[in-house]
Motif scaffolding. Structure first.
Motif, mmCIF file in Angstrom:
data_model
loop_
_atom_site.group_PDB
_atom_site.id
_atom_site.type_symbol
_atom_site.label_atom_id
_atom_site.label_comp_id
_atom_site.label_asym_id
_atom_site.label_seq_id
_atom_site.Cartn_x
_atom_site.Cartn_y
_atom_site.Cartn_z
ATOM 1 N N PRO A 84 -54.955 20.937 3.396
ATOM 2 C CA PRO A 84 -54.359 21.225 4.563
ATOM 3 C C PRO A 84 -55.266 22.158 5.495
ATOM 4 O O PRO A 84 -55.115 22.000 6.949
ATOM 5 C CB PRO A 84 -53.167 22.058 4.340
ATOM 6 N N VAL A 85 -55.913 23.307 4.993
ATOM 7 C CA VAL A 85 -56.748 23.888 5.581
ATOM 8 C C VAL A 85 -57.906 23.226 6.306
ATOM 9 O O VAL A 85 -58.311 23.394 7.632
ATOM 10 C CB VAL A 85 -57.399 25.294 4.824
ATOM 11 N N VAL A 86 -58.524 22.448 5.417
ATOM 12 C CA VAL A 86 -59.584 21.380 5.837
ATOM 13 C C VAL A 86 -59.283 20.544 7.086
ATOM 14 O O VAL A 86 -59.735 20.484 8.131
ATOM 15 C CB VAL A 86 -60.182 20.646 4.566
ATOM 16 N N LEU A 87 -57.835 19.774 6.826
ATOM 17 C CA LEU A 87 -57.474 19.243 8.099
ATOM 18 C C LEU A 87 -57.312 19.683 9.279
ATOM 19 O O LEU A 87 -57.316 19.558 10.301
ATOM 20 C CB LEU A 87 -56.413 18.433 7.536
ATOM 21 N N ALA A 88 -56.774 21.169 9.019
ATOM 22 C CA ALA A 88 -56.276 21.887 10.196
ATOM 23 C C ALA A 88 -57.635 22.284 11.072
ATOM 24 O O ALA A 88 -57.447 22.810 12.283
ATOM 25 C CB ALA A 88 -55.615 23.039 9.831
ATOM 26 N N VAL A 89 -58.826 22.265 10.391
ATOM 27 C CA VAL A 89 -60.188 22.407 11.145
ATOM 28 C C VAL A 89 -60.852 21.412 11.752
ATOM 29 O O VAL A 89 -61.216 21.158 12.871
ATOM 30 C CB VAL A 89 -60.897 22.995 10.116
ATOM 31 N N PHE A 123 -51.965 21.736 15.341
ATOM 32 C CA PHE A 123 -52.364 21.283 14.009
ATOM 33 C C PHE A 123 -52.312 22.181 12.907
ATOM 34 O O PHE A 123 -51.950 21.918 11.656
ATOM 35 C CB PHE A 123 -53.707 20.468 14.225
ATOM 36 N N ALA A 124 -52.500 23.490 13.171
ATOM 37 C CA ALA A 124 -52.115 24.393 12.025
ATOM 38 C C ALA A 124 -50.710 24.467 11.650
ATOM 39 O O ALA A 124 -50.504 24.500 10.400
ATOM 40 C CB ALA A 124 -52.743 25.927 12.656
ATOM 41 N N ALA A 125 -49.891 24.306 12.669
ATOM 42 C CA ALA A 125 -48.406 24.339 12.162
ATOM 43 C C ALA A 125 -48.001 23.274 11.307
ATOM 44 O O ALA A 125 -47.437 23.042 10.268
ATOM 45 C CB ALA A 125 -47.694 24.392 13.544
ATOM 46 N N THR A 126 -48.636 22.010 11.848
ATOM 47 C CA THR A 126 -48.315 20.933 11.070
ATOM 48 C C THR A 126 -48.821 20.825 9.856
ATOM 49 O O THR A 126 -48.332 19.970 9.053
ATOM 50 C CB THR A 126 -48.694 19.607 12.164
ATOM 51 N N MET A 127 -50.134 21.256 9.887
ATOM 52 C CA MET A 127 -50.761 20.998 8.249
ATOM 53 C C MET A 127 -49.900 22.035 7.347
ATOM 54 O O MET A 127 -49.795 21.909 6.247
ATOM 55 C CB MET A 127 -52.141 21.496 8.483
ATOM 56 N N ALA A 128 -49.275 23.297 7.874
ATOM 57 C CA ALA A 128 -48.585 24.131 7.189
ATOM 58 C C ALA A 128 -47.395 23.377 6.463
ATOM 59 O O ALA A 128 -46.989 23.601 5.296
ATOM 60 C CB ALA A 128 -48.196 25.412 7.889
ATOM 61 N N VAL A 129 -46.577 22.544 7.485
ATOM 62 C CA VAL A 129 -45.664 21.672 7.101
ATOM 63 C C VAL A 129 -46.178 20.564 5.746
ATOM 64 O O VAL A 129 -45.527 20.587 4.791
ATOM 65 C CB VAL A 129 -44.893 21.174 8.263
ATOM 66 N N TYR A 130 -47.321 20.042 6.278
ATOM 67 C CA TYR A 130 -47.872 19.279 5.185
ATOM 68 C C TYR A 130 -48.088 19.829 3.967
ATOM 69 O O TYR A 130 -47.985 19.265 2.814
ATOM 70 C CB TYR A 130 -49.089 18.594 5.930
ATOM 71 N N GLY A 131 -48.615 21.103 3.707
ATOM 72 C CA GLY A 131 -48.928 21.768 2.618
ATOM 73 C C GLY A 131 -47.614 22.146 2.073
ATOM 74 O O GLY A 131 -47.761 21.771 0.496
ATOM 75 N N ALA A 132 -46.481 22.422 2.483
ATOM 76 C CA ALA A 132 -45.411 22.748 2.064
ATOM 77 C C ALA A 132 -44.638 21.381 1.363
ATOM 78 O O ALA A 132 -44.061 21.370 0.426
ATOM 79 C CB ALA A 132 -44.222 23.170 2.755
#
Length: 600
Positions: A357-362, A385-394
């Motif tokens: 998720p961190v890689v995708l957020a960047v 996208f940082a918010a959506t990647m946080a949801v994806y990681g969860a």
């Protein structure tokens, strides 16, 4: 009576049976040798059968490329290329996903399979059989090659049938040669990585991580996007871009010629030779290490046995750390700690739940203009996208990884053995859910922090509200994951259900793609599931706006539904354990029937 002669026993009414007379003729030569081609074909067949019995491998190697292509083509595939005379975008997108399928089927599949066979001792046991090493490796490479061809054929076939892709007859030979060369190259590279990396989990994380990241750098997921120059330079150094470019030019209707590009094919061959040399060195190192380990074990076996015989058995008694029965709260906290340690000890789970998720957020904001681009609602693209990647990681942590570990524990009998411990089933499940929530919050903090540092956007104003939404979403995802575990038996099937449902929803739920226009029925279907509500609630909360109540209500409703399924299934399992299986029983047999059984 006594004077009559006794009749002699009758002889056989036919000739005496000939031993081996009715056995089939031998299918081999007199020396029992098998030709090299037949041996290789059997090994390829064996690898393919093992692959079919592993649904996770099929999903990763064949299902994902086809799924990604269908979703992207459904999103932008019908758009005509400007000034092309009717050529649609799907014509130019399909080659990239065909190359992605080849790489997933060869590089990831071969590396993980070889590493797992080495870790489980299969390679060591095969070393004591007549199967030569070249047949073993050739069988795996041949199976990977066939799998890559199947993945390519599926992508192209669906593109032709559903999106009007035209296969250019001028470059069919170039496509076949490129796919074969690319399959051999990435198989050699996968084998090289498998011999260097220590565990199957590390191999899975590294291979899939490299493939996904290089797909962004090589134009698979970023077709037509204005990527930074440094990303294009980095992508040109690796073989995936050469494979994508050759296949893309072969399908391009605006180009002419046979489609062969000697310079790029030479680059692929160079990478293949390098991978083969590194793999051969790794295999020799593995064999030498196994020999040294065996000798050392034999040399020290006697000394260790003598040490055990001379040791005082009372010295090995462990001092109890507690003198009273632990409370339920303490057991839940211990289970949370166990979940945390299990995550950090598993490189593949750590990568997909935290690092990916961190890689995708960047990467995703970089290929869409940068993270400091301001959207129409005032939010920054990087923050969104940082918010959506946080949801994806969860979702990955709570809906995929946690249920998979629980299903594997059930398959190994761990849950059954835990019944004899003070840990109640409710405390176990509560600890797993709380551990997944804690990991999701760690991922959220890391994603928001890295995005703020990379794009210089600062800490978003609504980070605390976003963390609260992620917490509720993680509880919902974990409950649904437990429901899948309760309904599905095997661990691999659990992963197939969870991962196979999560990734398509990520494309249609504003997680990977923002502002996409989908068919009305697909858009309405995405609002039924909690992922889209979680993503929209998090992106709204992270900028400091009030979260609409309907998002939270849908998340709560799915949580209650999942908890009801879990309670129902585990209650039935507990009742079956205490009182036997629930349901009608067959009547007991009568006494006469029991006597008949004894006589028979």
């Amino acid at each position: 009576m006594g004077g009559r002669a006794r009749e002699r026993a009758r002889g056989p009414d036919r000739r005496a049976s000939d031993p081996r007379g009715r056995l089939p003729r031998p299918r081999r030569g007199g020396d029992g040798a098998v030709s090299g081609g037949a041996l290789l074909a059997r090994q390829v067949r064996h690898e393919l059968v093992a692959l079919v019995r592993s649904p996770v491998t099929l999903i990763l190697s064949v299902g994902f490329p086809l799924l990604f292509f269908v979703l992207i083509a459904a999103l932008v595939g019908d758009v005509e290329v400007a000034g092309s005379g009717g050529v649609r975008v799907a014509q130019l997108v399909a080659p990239g996903f065909a190359a992605f399928g080849v790489v997933m089927a060869t590089f990831s599949f071969l590396a993980y399979g070889f590493s797992e066979a080495r870790a489980t001792g299969v390679l060591k046991r095969l070393g004591g059989t007549p199967l030569p090493r070249w047949a073993l490796l050739g069988g795996r490479i041949g199976a990977a090659l066939l799998l890559g061809l199947i993945a390519t054929a599926l992508v192209v076939g669906v593109g032709v049938a559903a999106f009007g892709i035209e296969v250019q007859t001028r470059s069919v030979a170039a496509v076949l040669v490129t796919i074969v060369l690319g399959s051999v190259t990435f198989s050699a590279l996968g084998l090289a990585l498998a011999t260097v990396l220590p565990t199957p989990q590390t191999t899975l994380a590294v291979t899939n991580g490299l493939v996904v990241v290089l797909s962004f750098f090589s134009g698979v997921f970023t077709f037509g996007a204005q990527t930074p120059a440094w990303m294009s330079t980095v992508g040109s150094l690796f073989p995936l871009e050469h494979l994508v470019v050759v296949l893309g030019d072969a399908f391009d209707p605006f180009l002419t010629g046979s489609g062969f590009q000697p310079d790029r094919l030479a680059a692929l061959a160079t990478w293949g030779v390098a991978g083969a040399l590194l793999g051969a060195w790794g295999l020799r190192r593995t064999a030498d290490g196994a020999t040294r380990t065996t000798r050392a074990t034999r040399a020290t076996r006697g000394g260790r046995a003598a040490g055990v015989r001379g040791r005082d058995p009372r010295a090995a008694d462990a001092r109890p750390r507690r003198t009273t029965r632990p409370t339920v709260g303490r057991l839940v906290l211990d289970e949370v700690g166990h979940t945390q340690r299990a995550l950090w000890r598993d490189p593949s789970s750590t990568f997909f739940a935290v690092a990916f998720p961190v890689v995708l957020a960047v990467v995703i904001p970089l290929v869409n203009g940068g993270g400091d681009v301001e959207l129409e609602d005032g939010a920054l693209l990087g923050t969104w996208f940082a918010a959506t990647m946080a949801v994806y990681g969860a979702a990955v942590t709570a809906y995929v990884n946690m249920p998979e570990s629980l299903a594997e524990a059930r398959a190994r009998g761990v849950l059954k053995r835990l019944r004899g411990t003070p840990l109640p089933l409710g405390a176990l499940l509560a600890g797993r859910v709380a551990g997944a929530v804690a990991i999701a919050l760690w991922t959220t903090a890391l994603v928001l922090g890295v995005s703020a540092v990379v794009f210089g956007t600062g800490v978003p104003p609504g980070w605390s509200a976003a963390a609260g939404v992620v917490t509720l979403s993680a509880v919902c995802f974990a409950t649904l994951g437990l429901a899948v575990v309760a309904l599905v038996r095997s661990g691999e099937s659990v992963v197939g259900v969870t991962l196979g449902s999560l990734l398509p929803l990520c494309f249609v739920s504003d997680v990977f793609v923002r502002g996409a226009t989908f068919p009305p029925w697909l858009d309405a279907l995405s609002w039924v599931f909690p992922l889209r509500h979680a993503a929209n609630a998090t992106t709204t909360a992270v900028v400091g706006d009030a979260v609409p109540a309907e998002h939270l209500l849908v998340i709560a409703a799915w949580t209650v539904a999942g908890a009801a399924v879990v309670a129902w299934r585990f209650e039935r399992a507990e009742a079956a354990r205490r009182h036997g299986p629930v349901g009608p029983r067959r009547p007991a047999p009568s006494r006469a029937r029991r006597r008949h059984r004894v006589v028979v």
